[in-house]
Scaffold this active site. Structure first.
Site, PDB file in Angstrom:
ATOM      1  CG  LEU A   1      25.785 -13.364  -7.566  1.00  0.00           C
ATOM      2  CD1 LEU A   1      25.383 -13.167  -9.018  1.00  0.00           C
ATOM      3  CD2 LEU A   1      24.650 -12.980  -6.641  1.00  0.00           C
TER       4      LEU A   1
ATOM      5  N   GLY B   1      33.044  -6.945  -9.101  1.00  0.00           N
ATOM      6  CA  GLY B   1      33.675  -7.691 -10.182  1.00  0.00           C
ATOM      7  C   GLY B   1      33.129  -9.096 -10.182  1.00  0.00           C
ATOM      8  N   GLY B   2      33.159  -9.732 -11.340  1.00  0.00           N
ATOM      9  CA  GLY B   2      32.657 -11.096 -11.432  1.00  0.00           C
ATOM     10  C   GLY B   2      31.257 -11.195 -10.885  1.00  0.00           C
ATOM     11  CG  ASP B   3      30.306 -14.623  -8.571  1.00  0.00           C
ATOM     12  OD1 ASP B   3      31.405 -14.162  -8.181  1.00  0.00           O
ATOM     13  OD2 ASP B   3      29.961 -15.787  -8.355  1.00  0.00           O
ATOM     14  CD  GLU B   4      34.055 -11.640  -5.230  1.00  0.00           C
ATOM     15  OE1 GLU B   4      34.426 -12.569  -4.502  1.00  0.00           O
ATOM     16  OE2 GLU B   4      34.823 -10.755  -5.656  1.00  0.00           O
TER      17      GLU B   4
END
Length: 129
Positions: A6, A46-49
């Site tokens: 993102l 994870g995170g924005d992946e």
């Protein structure tokens, strides 16, 4: 495989807080999952992946079509907690067996392709500024 990162997610978290960021991620995932075909799979890494496994393809254009549909998920703003959040994403494609024969090698190749796209976007933004 399509690797998805993102764009500009950190400002959403910084400006609106992690609760809004989490709800945004949920909406992004829901929209993207709706664009996949039967047998395809979406996972948050994870995170924005995220990664989308496109299961049956006859050519690269099949995967590119799925990536275009995923990209369209960001055309309309996401309505989260009274905010209209605009988003975008960078996509990298890796094909079996040309770009890797294991899930890890495909993921690595798709991630590298995504960073290439992300860097091009940054260069365009810099030159437009």
């Amino acid at each position: 495989m399509i690797y998805i990162d993102l764009d500009r997610f950190k400002p959403i978290n910084d400006r609106h807080g992690h609760h809004v960021g989490d709800l945004y991620l949920q909406q992004v995932a829901t929209r993207m999952a709706r664009q996949l075909r039967g047998g395809d799979m979406l996972a948050r890494l994870g995170g924005d992946e995220f990664a989308a496994l496109v299961s049956v393809v006859s050519s690269r254009s099949d995967v590119e079509e799925v990536a275009r549909r995923l990209e369209q998920c960001f055309v309309e703003p996401f309505k989260v907690e009274g905010y209209a959040l605009t988003g975008a994403a960078s996509f990298g494609i890796a094909l079996y067996p040309a770009n890797g024969v294991t899930k890890d090698s495909l993921l690595t190749a798709a991630d590298a392709a995504m960073y290439e796209i992300k860097n091009r976007k940054k260069q365009i933004e810099i030159s437009a500024a």
